[in-house]
Design a protein around this motif. Structure first.
Motif, mmCIF file in Angstrom:
data_model
loop_
_atom_site.group_PDB
_atom_site.id
_atom_site.type_symbol
_atom_site.label_atom_id
_atom_site.label_comp_id
_atom_site.label_asym_id
_atom_site.label_seq_id
_atom_site.Cartn_x
_atom_site.Cartn_y
_atom_site.Cartn_z
ATOM 1 N N PRO A 143 47.625 4.278 74.551
ATOM 2 C CA PRO A 143 49.052 4.190 74.847
ATOM 3 C C PRO A 143 49.824 5.339 74.222
ATOM 4 C CG PRO A 143 48.481 2.696 73.073
ATOM 5 C CD PRO A 143 47.191 3.275 73.552
ATOM 6 N N PRO A 144 51.012 5.640 74.748
ATOM 7 C CA PRO A 144 51.874 6.628 74.110
ATOM 8 C C PRO A 144 52.539 6.024 72.884
ATOM 9 C CG PRO A 144 53.011 5.649 75.958
ATOM 10 C CD PRO A 144 51.628 5.053 75.950
ATOM 11 N N GLY A 145 53.292 6.849 72.160
ATOM 12 C CA GLY A 145 54.000 6.360 70.976
ATOM 13 C C GLY A 145 54.077 7.443 69.924
ATOM 14 N N LEU A 146 54.489 7.076 68.737
ATOM 15 C CA LEU A 146 54.596 8.028 67.634
ATOM 16 C C LEU A 146 53.235 8.214 66.983
ATOM 17 C CD1 LEU A 146 56.255 9.795 65.691
ATOM 18 C CD2 LEU A 146 56.675 7.726 64.333
ATOM 19 N N CYS A 191 37.541 15.120 89.276
ATOM 20 C CA CYS A 191 36.939 13.823 89.572
ATOM 21 C C CYS A 191 37.033 12.806 88.439
ATOM 22 C CB CYS A 191 35.464 14.005 89.925
ATOM 23 S SG CYS A 191 35.172 14.908 91.457
ATOM 24 N N ILE A 192 37.172 13.265 87.198
ATOM 25 C CA ILE A 192 37.241 12.332 86.076
ATOM 26 C C ILE A 192 38.402 12.721 85.168
ATOM 27 C CG2 ILE A 192 34.753 11.866 86.105
ATOM 28 C CD1 ILE A 192 34.560 13.651 83.558
ATOM 29 N N GLU A 193 38.623 11.903 84.153
ATOM 30 C CA GLU A 193 39.635 12.114 83.113
ATOM 31 C C GLU A 193 41.040 11.709 83.582
ATOM 32 O OE1 GLU A 193 39.877 12.340 80.086
ATOM 33 O OE2 GLU A 193 37.935 13.008 79.345
ATOM 34 N N THR A 194 41.933 11.718 82.626
ATOM 35 C CA THR A 194 43.312 11.293 82.848
ATOM 36 C C THR A 194 44.185 11.893 81.754
ATOM 37 O OG1 THR A 194 44.786 9.367 82.713
ATOM 38 C CG2 THR A 194 42.672 9.165 81.629
ATOM 39 N N ALA A 195 45.463 11.989 82.035
ATOM 40 C CA ALA A 195 46.407 12.476 81.024
ATOM 41 C C ALA A 195 46.532 11.512 79.856
ATOM 42 C CB ALA A 195 47.772 12.709 81.656
ATOM 43 N N TYR A 196 46.056 10.286 80.027
ATOM 44 C CA TYR A 196 46.227 9.255 78.997
ATOM 45 C C TYR A 196 44.971 9.030 78.158
ATOM 46 C CZ TYR A 196 49.323 8.394 82.948
ATOM 47 O OH TYR A 196 50.188 8.558 84.001
ATOM 48 N N SER A 197 43.953 9.870 78.329
ATOM 49 C CA SER A 197 42.709 9.677 77.586
ATOM 50 C C SER A 197 42.892 10.045 76.120
ATOM 51 C CB SER A 197 41.588 10.526 78.195
ATOM 52 O OG SER A 197 41.747 11.889 77.831
ATOM 53 N N PRO A 198 42.070 9.487 75.217
ATOM 54 C CA PRO A 198 42.149 9.864 73.799
ATOM 55 C C PRO A 198 41.986 11.365 73.592
ATOM 56 C CG PRO A 198 40.681 7.979 74.104
ATOM 57 C CD PRO A 198 41.023 8.469 75.472
ATOM 58 N N THR A 199 41.143 11.985 74.416
ATOM 59 C CA THR A 199 40.890 13.421 74.295
ATOM 60 C C THR A 199 42.161 14.221 74.501
ATOM 61 O OG1 THR A 199 38.617 13.168 75.067
ATOM 62 C CG2 THR A 199 39.589 15.359 75.249
ATOM 63 N N TYR A 200 42.838 13.990 75.610
ATOM 64 C CA TYR A 200 44.030 14.786 75.922
ATOM 65 C C TYR A 200 45.236 14.353 75.107
ATOM 66 C CZ TYR A 200 41.315 17.071 79.460
ATOM 67 O OH TYR A 200 40.340 17.812 80.079
ATOM 68 N N HIS A 201 45.312 13.078 74.793
ATOM 69 C CA HIS A 201 46.411 12.614 73.959
ATOM 70 C C HIS A 201 46.336 13.279 72.581
ATOM 71 C CE1 HIS A 201 49.634 9.938 72.786
ATOM 72 N NE2 HIS A 201 48.928 9.497 71.746
ATOM 73 N N GLY A 202 45.144 13.333 72.006
ATOM 74 C CA GLY A 202 44.981 13.978 70.710
ATOM 75 C C GLY A 202 45.266 15.464 70.761
ATOM 76 N N TYR A 203 44.788 16.125 71.815
ATOM 77 C CA TYR A 203 45.004 17.572 71.936
ATOM 78 C C TYR A 203 46.486 17.904 72.093
ATOM 79 C CZ TYR A 203 45.003 22.313 73.739
ATOM 80 O OH TYR A 203 45.270 23.648 73.928
ATOM 81 N N LEU A 204 47.193 17.167 72.946
ATOM 82 C CA LEU A 204 48.613 17.468 73.161
ATOM 83 C C LEU A 204 49.444 17.158 71.922
ATOM 84 C CD1 LEU A 204 49.923 18.686 75.739
ATOM 85 C CD2 LEU A 204 47.668 17.745 76.154
ATOM 86 N N ASN A 205 49.126 16.088 71.205
ATOM 87 C CA ASN A 205 49.821 15.821 69.943
ATOM 88 C C ASN A 205 49.671 16.991 68.989
ATOM 89 O OD1 ASN A 205 51.124 13.243 70.061
ATOM 90 N ND2 ASN A 205 49.141 12.225 69.961
ATOM 91 N N ALA A 206 48.440 17.489 68.857
ATOM 92 C CA ALA A 206 48.173 18.591 67.935
ATOM 93 C C ALA A 206 48.866 19.879 68.370
ATOM 94 C CB ALA A 206 46.665 18.813 67.816
ATOM 95 N N LEU A 207 48.830 20.178 69.661
ATOM 96 C CA LEU A 207 49.429 21.416 70.150
ATOM 97 C C LEU A 207 50.952 21.391 70.047
ATOM 98 C CD1 LEU A 207 49.185 24.182 71.440
ATOM 99 C CD2 LEU A 207 49.057 23.063 73.689
ATOM 100 N N VAL A 208 51.560 20.262 70.384
ATOM 101 C CA VAL A 208 53.020 20.138 70.297
ATOM 102 C C VAL A 208 53.475 20.318 68.851
ATOM 103 C CG1 VAL A 208 54.925 18.486 70.518
ATOM 104 C CG2 VAL A 208 53.315 18.796 72.398
ATOM 105 N N ALA A 209 52.722 19.750 67.909
ATOM 106 C CA ALA A 209 53.067 19.897 66.495
ATOM 107 C C ALA A 209 52.885 21.329 66.023
ATOM 108 C CB ALA A 209 52.208 18.955 65.653
ATOM 109 N N GLU A 210 51.794 21.955 66.420
ATOM 110 C CA GLU A 210 51.492 23.332 65.985
ATOM 111 C C GLU A 210 52.505 24.320 66.537
ATOM 112 O OE1 GLU A 210 49.409 26.494 64.153
ATOM 113 O OE2 GLU A 210 49.044 24.341 63.935
#
Length: 316
Positions: A34-37, A82-101
């Motif tokens: 899920p999204p969130g802080l 064919c696979i994956e989603t914007a809501y996966s743990p992989t992309y959620h973690g990457y975008l959190n890190a990139l937005v912060a950096e």
């Protein structure tokens, strides 16, 4: 006798299996969070519908207590279409890190997947998402986070693998269908999923390996003309030199089978008359999308910093 429902049409480990009755069994990229802080990065996120017609959403990320206007990154996830989603743990973690950096706002685009929704569905959805983002250019769009914090005069497109392919094509479309009030400053392509019928440079000539990549492409785009189709091999596209941005960063990995296509893309872009700035970053000893699989690694940290610097050293 094996029933038609259980007969395998295409077996593509470790990603998915397609059955003759049309059923798809995915082995990767099915988890969502899920999204969130995020307390580790102090980045907030939420999901917002961008298309009523297809019921597709974006996940928006912004630094907690963001002040003023920030560069905007529109991100397209990978997964061979064919696979994956914007809501996966992989992309959620990457975008959190990139937005912060980078101290930016990011919009991570979810799109319909092949083969249930063959191409051009992913491209169509991605363009719809870009237009939805652009609807905030006057500060009165449907999403307040973008109205308040996204600088539509300083926009970047990015993605990995198939998402990098999408990012390139969205940048080309920005030239064809100009959107007033939106300035695409640059694109960042990580391990782009480009290919071609004939090997280039020291690209593998192994027929089994090449056939596997061809098979995945045809699975996602049954109506394709083949591996020299301009969607997968954009170099011969007459619009290639009309890329609608000023700067390009292409990231490749030394052991990635797609590495030479990223290098070739940079070389041809420089020769195309495009006129912008293109950079190439290679991660030694690494394989395809290593930064997503091992985000804590030294090379992943270097790549994250390079992407953040690329964005922050752009348009003032």
């Amino acid at each position: 006798m094996e029933s038609a429902a259980s007969e395998i049409a295409i077996d593509f480990p470790p990603m998915l299996r397609a059955y003759k009755d049309g059923r798809i069994e995915r082995f990767l990229g099915t988890q969502i969070v899920p999204p969130g802080l995020d307390p580790k990065t102090n980045v907030e996120s939420k999901d917002v519908l961008y298309s009523q017609e297809t019921s597709q959403s974006v996940r928006i990320y912004t630094p907690l207590n963001a002040a003023g206007k920030l560069p905007l990154l529109v991100y397209f996830h990978g997964g061979g279409f064919c696979i994956e989603t914007a809501y996966s743990p992989t992309y959620h973690g990457y975008l959190n890190a990139l937005v912060a950096e980078a101290n930016i706002v990011a919009v991570s685009v979810d799109y319909r997947l092949a083969p249930e929704h063959p191409l051009s569905a992913a491209y169509d959805d991605s363009w719809d998402a870009v237009k939805w983002v652009a609807s905030h250019r006057d500060g009165n769009g449907p999403e307040e986070w973008l109205n308040r914090h996204a600088d539509l005069n300083n926009v970047y497109f990015s993605g990995d693998s198939a998402g990098a392919n999408i990012a390139h094509h969205m940048a080309v479309k920005m030239t064809k269908e100009k959107i007033d009030g939106v300035h695409l400053e640059g694109i960042i392509l990580a391990h782009p999923y480009f290919w071609g019928k004939e090997p280039i440079a020291d690209e593998t000539k192994d027929l089994v390996t090449r056939d596997k990549i061809d098979t995945l492409w045809r699975l996602s785009y049954p109506n394709t003309s083949g591996s020299d189709d301009q969607w997968i091999n954009p170099i011969d596209d007459p619009n290639f030199g009309g890329l609608g941005c000023n700067r390009v960063l292409v990231c490749v990995a030394e052991k990635d089978i797609l590495k030479q296509r990223g290098v070739y893309y940079c070389e041809k872009l420089k020769q195309s008359g495009w006129g912008g700035e293109v950079e190439l970053m290679e991660a030694k000893g690494e394989n395809h999308v290593f930064h997503l699989h091992n985000p804590g690694g030294e090379n992943a940290a270097a790549k994250l910093k390079k992407v953040a610097d690329f964005i922050n050293n752009g348009k003032a």
